[in-house]
Design a protein around this motif. Structure first.
Motif, PDB file in Angstrom:
ATOM      1  N   GLY A 176      43.770-126.113 -80.902  1.00 32.85           N
ATOM      2  CA  GLY A 176      42.847-127.219 -81.135  1.00 32.85           C
ATOM      3  C   GLY A 176      43.519-128.562 -80.891  1.00 32.85           C
ATOM      4  N   ASP A 177      42.702-129.603 -80.714  1.00 36.54           N
ATOM      5  CA  ASP A 177      43.228-130.945 -80.421  1.00 36.54           C
ATOM      6  C   ASP A 177      44.183-131.462 -81.494  1.00 36.54           C
ATOM      7  OD1 ASP A 177      41.755-130.841 -78.177  1.00 36.54           O
ATOM      8  OD2 ASP A 177      40.364-132.460 -78.683  1.00 36.54           O
ATOM      9  N   ASP A 178      43.960-131.070 -82.748  1.00 37.38           N
ATOM     10  CA  ASP A 178      44.774-131.601 -83.841  1.00 37.38           C
ATOM     11  C   ASP A 178      45.993-130.724 -84.147  1.00 37.38           C
ATOM     12  OD1 ASP A 178      43.309-129.492 -84.772  1.00 37.38           O
ATOM     13  OD2 ASP A 178      42.639-130.472 -86.626  1.00 37.38           O
ATOM     14  N   PHE A 179      46.230-129.693 -83.320  1.00 36.27           N
ATOM     15  CA  PHE A 179      47.384-128.812 -83.539  1.00 36.27           C
ATOM     16  C   PHE A 179      48.669-129.587 -83.271  1.00 36.27           C
ATOM     17  CE2 PHE A 179      50.511-125.570 -82.445  1.00 36.27           C
ATOM     18  CZ  PHE A 179      50.265-124.584 -83.383  1.00 36.27           C
ATOM     19  N   LYS A 180      49.646-129.508 -84.188  1.00 39.34           N
ATOM     20  CA  LYS A 180      50.893-130.268 -84.086  1.00 39.34           C
ATOM     21  C   LYS A 180      51.831-129.652 -83.037  1.00 39.34           C
ATOM     22  CE  LYS A 180      50.532-133.320 -87.557  1.00 39.34           C
ATOM     23  NZ  LYS A 180      50.635-134.767 -87.351  1.00 39.34           N
ATOM     24  N   ILE A 181      52.449-130.519 -82.245  1.00 37.82           N
ATOM     25  CA  ILE A 181      53.407-130.077 -81.218  1.00 37.82           C
ATOM     26  C   ILE A 181      54.572-129.321 -81.859  1.00 37.82           C
ATOM     27  CG2 ILE A 181      55.080-130.915 -79.503  1.00 37.82           C
ATOM     28  CD1 ILE A 181      52.130-131.103 -78.626  1.00 37.82           C
ATOM     29  N   THR A 182      54.959-129.741 -83.060  1.00 36.85           N
ATOM     30  CA  THR A 182      56.084-129.089 -83.750  1.00 36.85           C
ATOM     31  C   THR A 182      55.779-127.624 -84.075  1.00 36.85           C
ATOM     32  OG1 THR A 182      55.231-130.031 -85.807  1.00 36.85           O
ATOM     33  CG2 THR A 182      57.078-131.177 -84.772  1.00 36.85           C
ATOM     34  N   GLY A 183      54.498-127.260 -84.083  1.00 40.42           N
ATOM     35  CA  GLY A 183      54.118-125.884 -84.412  1.00 40.42           C
ATOM     36  C   GLY A 183      54.095-124.945 -83.217  1.00 40.42           C
ATOM     37  N   LEU A 184      54.423-125.470 -82.009  1.00 45.20           N
ATOM     38  CA  LEU A 184      54.401-124.636 -80.810  1.00 45.20           C
ATOM     39  C   LEU A 184      55.558-123.648 -80.819  1.00 45.20           C
ATOM     40  CD1 LEU A 184      53.562-127.267 -78.039  1.00 45.20           C
ATOM     41  CD2 LEU A 184      52.055-125.486 -78.915  1.00 45.20           C
ATOM     42  N   ASN A 185      55.271-122.432 -80.432  1.00 49.40           N
ATOM     43  CA  ASN A 185      56.304-121.405 -80.328  1.00 49.40           C
ATOM     44  C   ASN A 185      57.021-121.571 -78.986  1.00 49.40           C
ATOM     45  OD1 ASN A 185      57.732-118.980 -79.905  1.00 49.40           O
ATOM     46  ND2 ASN A 185      56.274-117.816 -81.132  1.00 49.40           N
ATOM     47  N   GLU A 186      58.356-121.706 -79.005  1.00 44.48           N
ATOM     48  CA  GLU A 186      59.100-121.980 -77.772  1.00 44.48           C
ATOM     49  C   GLU A 186      59.147-120.786 -76.825  1.00 44.48           C
ATOM     50  OE1 GLU A 186      63.477-122.247 -78.227  1.00 44.48           O
ATOM     51  OE2 GLU A 186      63.066-122.043 -80.378  1.00 44.48           O
ATOM     52  N   TYR A 187      58.772-119.584 -77.307  1.00 47.80           N
ATOM     53  CA  TYR A 187      58.859-118.390 -76.462  1.00 47.80           C
ATOM     54  C   TYR A 187      57.550-118.071 -75.748  1.00 47.80           C
ATOM     55  CZ  TYR A 187      63.186-117.780 -79.037  1.00 47.80           C
ATOM     56  OH  TYR A 187      64.420-117.980 -79.586  1.00 47.80           O
ATOM     57  N   VAL A 188      56.523-118.863 -75.965  1.00 44.05           N
ATOM     58  CA  VAL A 188      55.249-118.594 -75.294  1.00 44.05           C
ATOM     59  C   VAL A 188      55.071-119.551 -74.113  1.00 44.05           C
ATOM     60  CG1 VAL A 188      54.148-117.758 -77.409  1.00 44.05           C
ATOM     61  CG2 VAL A 188      53.919-120.162 -76.777  1.00 44.05           C
ATOM     62  N   THR A 189      54.156-119.206 -73.224  1.00 44.94           N
ATOM     63  CA  THR A 189      53.834-120.049 -72.072  1.00 44.94           C
ATOM     64  C   THR A 189      52.538-120.797 -72.371  1.00 44.94           C
ATOM     65  OG1 THR A 189      54.812-118.379 -70.626  1.00 44.94           O
ATOM     66  CG2 THR A 189      53.440-120.048 -69.582  1.00 44.94           C
ATOM     67  N   LEU A 190      52.515-122.097 -72.059  1.00 47.99           N
ATOM     68  CA  LEU A 190      51.309-122.896 -72.277  1.00 47.99           C
ATOM     69  C   LEU A 190      50.480-122.926 -70.995  1.00 47.99           C
ATOM     70  CD1 LEU A 190      52.700-125.987 -74.243  1.00 47.99           C
ATOM     71  CD2 LEU A 190      51.360-124.088 -75.161  1.00 47.99           C
ATOM     72  N   TYR A 191      49.178-122.677 -71.137  1.00 46.11           N
ATOM     73  CA  TYR A 191      48.257-122.738 -70.007  1.00 46.11           C
ATOM     74  C   TYR A 191      47.172-123.778 -70.288  1.00 46.11           C
ATOM     75  CZ  TYR A 191      50.172-118.479 -67.929  1.00 46.11           C
ATOM     76  OH  TYR A 191      51.000-117.566 -67.346  1.00 46.11           O
TER      77      TYR A 191
END
Length: 210
Positions: A176-191
């Motif tokens: 979602g738009d309000d999801f924090k960047i700090t919560g991103l998992n470094e092992y996944v790929t962003l599309y």
């Protein structure tokens, strides 16, 4: 002063970190120079603001760049002196550095996080990789705004944009738009993709199946 110059002078070769995005050149510098001092000399040669440059050591064995240097009080000699492996061989070259001009100052750059986003402009048949800088305390909305600018998308194209994480060939989570960047998992790929029109204009009784 002259003898001090003779004793401490060293030739350092600078090459662009991406082939074809600049020239390779050699400068005669002092081993006593700080990061800011040799950055200034490189900036003068390239006609670039020295605060908008960053440097990476060159791996001695492969010629590939190592991790980018931090602005520390170390001298050029200490930076290039390098680390030594188990058998006493230098880990990186003592006479060369890669350089990269940045769109912003290094201090601004280091306050941001670089995210790699794979853009799917035509379904899954075509992929384009973009690197987007976002504030470290930012949200997915900041990522979308930065991605829109990087991919040159107009307002209409960016309005129905969505970002999701994928791992091992499976969609892991839509962000979602309000999801924090700090919560991103470094092992996944962003599309990034445009939400299909049939999904945007869902009729009563219709639903999506992932």
């Amino acid at each position: 002063q002259y003898y001090d110059y003779l004793v401490n002078r060293m030739n350092v070769t600078f090459a662009p970190i991406r082939v074809g995005e600049g020239d390779e050149f050699t400068l005669t510098l002092s081993r006593k120079m700080t990061y800011d001092q040799f950055s200034k000399k490189v900036g003068e040669h390239l006609n670039v603001d020295p605060t908008h440059l960053r440097f990476a050591p060159v791996m001695a064995s492969t010629g590939k760049p190592k991790q980018f240097l931090k602005r520390t009080p170390q001298t050029l000699f200490q930076i290039l002196g390098g680390q030594y492996g188990n058998y006493g061989y230098a880990m990186h070259r003592s006479d060369a550095l890669y350089y990269e001009p940045l769109e912003m100052s290094l201090s601004d750059y280091e306050s941001k996080k670089c995210l790699k986003v794979t853009w799917l402009p035509e379904g899954i048949s075509k992929e384009q990789l973009f690197e987007v800088l976002v504030p470290q305390n930012g949200t997915v909305a900041d990522l979308i705004a930065g991605f829109q600018k990087k991919a040159n998308l107009d307002e209409d194209s960016a309005r129905n944009l969505r970002i999701y994480e994928a791992h091992s060939g499976k969609i892991y989570k839509e962000l979602g738009d309000d999801f924090k960047i700090t919560g991103l998992n470094e092992y996944v790929t962003l599309y990034a993709e445009n939400i299909p029109e049939e999904e945007v204009n869902m009729q009563e009784g219709e639903r999506t199946i992932n």
